[in-house]
Scaffold this active site. Structure first.
Site, PDB file in Angstrom:
ATOM      1  N   GLY A  48       0.904  -1.201   0.008  1.00 55.32           N
ATOM      2  CA  GLY A  48      -0.092   0.030  -0.046  1.00 55.32           C
ATOM      3  C   GLY A  48       1.154   1.443   0.091  1.00 55.32           C
ATOM      4  O   GLY A  48       1.345   1.501   0.597  1.00 55.32           O
ATOM      5  N   ARG A  66       0.511  -4.712  -5.881  1.00 53.61           N
ATOM      6  CA  ARG A  66       0.623  -5.822  -4.520  1.00 53.61           C
ATOM      7  C   ARG A  66       1.726  -7.089  -5.881  1.00 53.61           C
ATOM      8  O   ARG A  66       0.887  -6.811  -6.843  1.00 53.61           O
ATOM      9  CB  ARG A  66      -0.616  -6.311  -3.798  1.00 53.61           C
ATOM     10  N   ASP A  93      -0.009   1.474   8.481  1.00 51.33           N
ATOM     11  CA  ASP A  93      -0.412   0.661   9.874  1.00 51.33           C
ATOM     12  C   ASP A  93       0.584   0.963  10.889  1.00 51.33           C
ATOM     13  O   ASP A  93      -0.039   0.850  12.258  1.00 51.33           O
ATOM     14  CB  ASP A  93      -0.455  -0.316   9.434  1.00 51.33           C
TER      15      ASP A  93
END
Lengths: 319, 319, 319, 319
Positions: free
Chosen positions: B11, B72, B127
């Site tokens: 990401g 990805r 994250d």
């Protein structure tokens, strides 16, 4: 029931309100009455304080400035003025004061200690210039405000292919100039702790121009050199038009960033923990990423270091 | 002359561009040719790379996303796909690849190591869920974006005296939910690492209402519970109107904050230093506030801890 | 001394506070007592009002939401409920109410008129969907909030070369979708007033991809089609991965922009001027760039037009 | 195939890029070759231009500054310099130039007209000081930037209970000072078009203080009085500490707001429409909220009015 008080002192810094909120709510939770002293030490000498309830600090975590107001108080160096402040505290049966501010404010706290009042310091100043702590409340917001200003200035610098000298806060400390220089991709940052020869700066800009980069940004901490003086030296040497911008007071206010709100909340909460542990005469600090405490004496007499390897990095990355 | 390469994978995260810039310019300064691989490991298998000059990374330090694109690449787990990537690198005589991304990306790097390519990892994911490092590029920007959204939602929550459930990113990690909860003054944050009984949450909101606070904000990490489900449970239990907001993709983009640009610049520059020191098979990490390195093996198999004392603090400060 | 009142009703909109401030201060200046009614028409039926002094509206011009709270009040359609509201006003000797809100709120105002209370409407709704007025308070802030979200999403769309469907507010009105589409450079905006064939949208994205543009953004007003449905149709037709984002409640709050604060201040001040001129049963509007007034009857029964030439412009400029 | 060109001239303004994008894409759509001239009229004299394709203006709608660079060009008043510019245009077979800038730039356009080149003007300057048009590209962004700065300064003004004098751009026009004064809730705005007696200003601040408002903000347009001078007069008269802030270059750059992007897109698109209609020697303007055109002669010799009723409103609402 134990009575404690909180005040903000010195220049206002974004996040002070989040710290006040944490002190009041955590204090309340632990069964304390928490008094808010208005206008810093000056207000204390005038009996300008009142009890704060948990609702009084609602809806302030995200606001800049300080709801307790701040003030500089030169007179507080005099013993008879300190005694007036102590009398106020005795009257309200307050035995501990949490002082939110810079090292000048911590000196005020120490004065109270000498009169038998317990104090705990929370480091809050946009300059991040307090020894032993990696962080002071307000620094991150100020840094981002400067960055936003630099991003705007860069638009004009690029469009008109000009060199800009931007003056940021920092009389004795180059922290804001240093990190805003790295984060903005400036050509060079001039800091009071490691004043470079202007010839080096001139050489750097000259080289930039020769390598095809038509615009440059130089950051100067106010304590290193003024934007006006720096501009004159560069334009005289290189015969180019140079523009200046003094960011001034916009660096001080605004909604605190996440980082400032988080540290402010943690500092405020931890300060109350320290009271429970009967610690005092200490400032909270961030050391190796963790919140710890340090005697006021050490903090006040210490020296804040600047990571000068960042200066080299600024130079290498702004080819 | 030594050839190295850089890619971004997984990401996108704000600050990736600042890291690319640092790698290219510091690499160039040290006399390397620096190749930019587009579209991550996928691009590597397709030979999608080109040499980057110092000017190619101008004017990107403040831009979100990644100029090298990301993707990805599930197929990269297969050896024959890895071999194609390695063939590309051999062809260009590239012996070291700097991989900017999360732990999935570090697994890709490890695969290259097994084929004799040296790799260095730079932690970048909003994250902040990579073990051993206190920081990953993008986290601070994302946190501030969430905070801005919460400040907006708070206006409506207050004006209409409503309870809001706000869902933030974090499938396996509650870092964003945790710190945005503390920084926004939310009533409670629900995180995957320490799932609270919904009865506790209901009790907390109920108590808030009884104490006169008419609006509440509950933050949920997507991996803990969905906003919709949480909302249903609360409205069923308390018979109040509950609104939900899923912040979604806005958490990922945007201009990087000072902190993200600073860490990205330092990581990028340090990664090149590591090449000079002949280090590889390691990721850069932040430990006790300092940039260090750690073997990929440890990083990939490690477990990221969440400071659960923050959950208690959120509760205590949001009376 | 004349008594007047002000309330906010319907969905909150940034700038409502600036309008309240203007009404209170200008009213005060003209010698009126100005009452603030909390929670809209609902509060009026409950006698939830108090006199506002000039200091009560200090430091609010830049805050989102409404200090008077808002509420929807379905019951206000019933005469006996209206009579309770009127009784409150009689009790306080208030003969004029300034109603800040959307067309639903203006219907409430009309109901008061039927009972002999004078009313003046100030258009405030982020949707900009009130007939005859080119502007409603909150629209500009909401539009800029959407734009900021789109700029963030664009970073990810570009980095991953994806198509995004972004759903914005607008049940019956496509104003936000239309202008955010033009301002963000989106491929297409879908609005309730002029629903396009999905085949046109699919063709547009397909063509974009063929011309080498790897990412696309489609804006949909919630009243035209849901993001989920739109996404399904496009991904089924083109066999591409499509991401969706529903912006939701973040569109409603936040600090008002300059434009919203300016119109809010002018509307609030002008509303008091109308009272002095004994005008009532009217809403303020912006027509040809100027502030004018219009009978409630016309405003409520009118139809708001959408400038569909903007749709064509969006298409032509997003090649 | 018809060849046209576009240039930006004078001070850069946010939204110029959105206008360039619209000209290039709409022009392309209508079958024109669109040349971008770099560095304004100066670049034209040097043959600094190249054909722009639709992809060349991708990803710029949201960027401040101008990708075509800008420059002031005093020499362009001389006929032989103009002739060089015209020669360039003839060489490339370009018969129409779209000039994006302020009234100085429109004078340059007129010069081209005298040599048989067709020109169309798009009003772009943060000052909003062009006669006959209600709007110029860049004004809204600049206004919001000023407002953000004022919101920050207000935090410090409130926390320290101080009076601030803030100097904004506007040598001959007080538009920015006027509307930022209204939108920020400043005590007073000083504008070049209607210079108030300083005694009035002093009286206003004095009254504010007596009414219990401890902080004040005074906005001054640089063309009315300098912040330094204004500060001295007030502090001498009232014996209070006064702080000053000169906002400077930050007012010029930054991401354009929705309003600026919308008008820029519409102006750019409409300029191409005018070419199709064989109109020239005109500037686009906004009149009564609509985009119209006006002869250069009138625009250049006209006088821009300032709505002085806003000054009264600022005074009445800042009690």
């Amino acid at each position: 029931m134990k009575n404690i008080a909180v005040l903000t002192s010195g220049g206002d810094a974004p996040g002070m309100n989040a710290a006040i909120r944490a002190v009041v709510r955590k204090g309340n939770k632990e069964g304390f009455n928490v008094y808010g002293i208005s206008h810093g030490f000056l207000g204390l000498t005038k009996g300008d304080l009142k009890k704060l309830e948990v609702r009084d600090v609602g809806d302030i975590i995200h606001r800049g400035g300080t709801i307790l107001y701040s003030a500089r108080c030169e007179e507080f160096k005099e013993v008879h003025v300190q005694q007036k402040a102590v009398a106020t505290l005795r009257e309200y049966n307050i035995d501990t004061v949490i002082v939110i501010g810079g090292d000048g404010s911590f000196r005020g706290a120490q004065a109270l200690e000498r009169h038998g009042i317990k104090t705990i310091g929370i480091p809050a100043t946009i300059d991040n210039d307090i020894p032993f702590t990696e962080y002071t409340i307000g620094f991150d917001t100020s840094l981002n405000t400067i960055l936003e200003a630099l991003d705007r200035i860069r638009d004009t610098a690029t469009s008109h292919e000009r060199t800009f000298i931007v003056e940021v806060m920092g009389r004795e400390s180059g922290q804001l100039a240093l990190y805003s220089g790295l984060a903005s991709g400036a050509e060079v940052s001039l800091v009071p702790e490691a004043i470079e020869e202007m010839s080096t700066v001139i050489h750097k800009i000259d080289e930039s121009i020769r390598l095809g980069k038509k615009h440059s940004i130089v950051i100067v901490a106010e304590g290193a050199i003024s934007a006006a003086e720096c501009s004159k030296i560069i334009s005289d040497a290189l015969h180019i038009e140079v523009r200046t911008s003094v960011l001034g007071h916009i660096q001080r206010g605004g909604k605190p960033t996440a980082r400032d709100r988080i540290y402010a909340s943690r500092f405020g909460s931890t300060a109350v923990d320290l009271i429970l542990e009967e610690k005092h005469d200490v400032a909270l600090i961030v050391n190796e990423g963790k919140i710890k405490m340090k005697d006021f004496d050490e903090v006040i007499t210490g020296k804040k270091n600047l990571d000068t390897s960042i200066l080299k990095m600024i130079d290498e990355l702004s080819i």
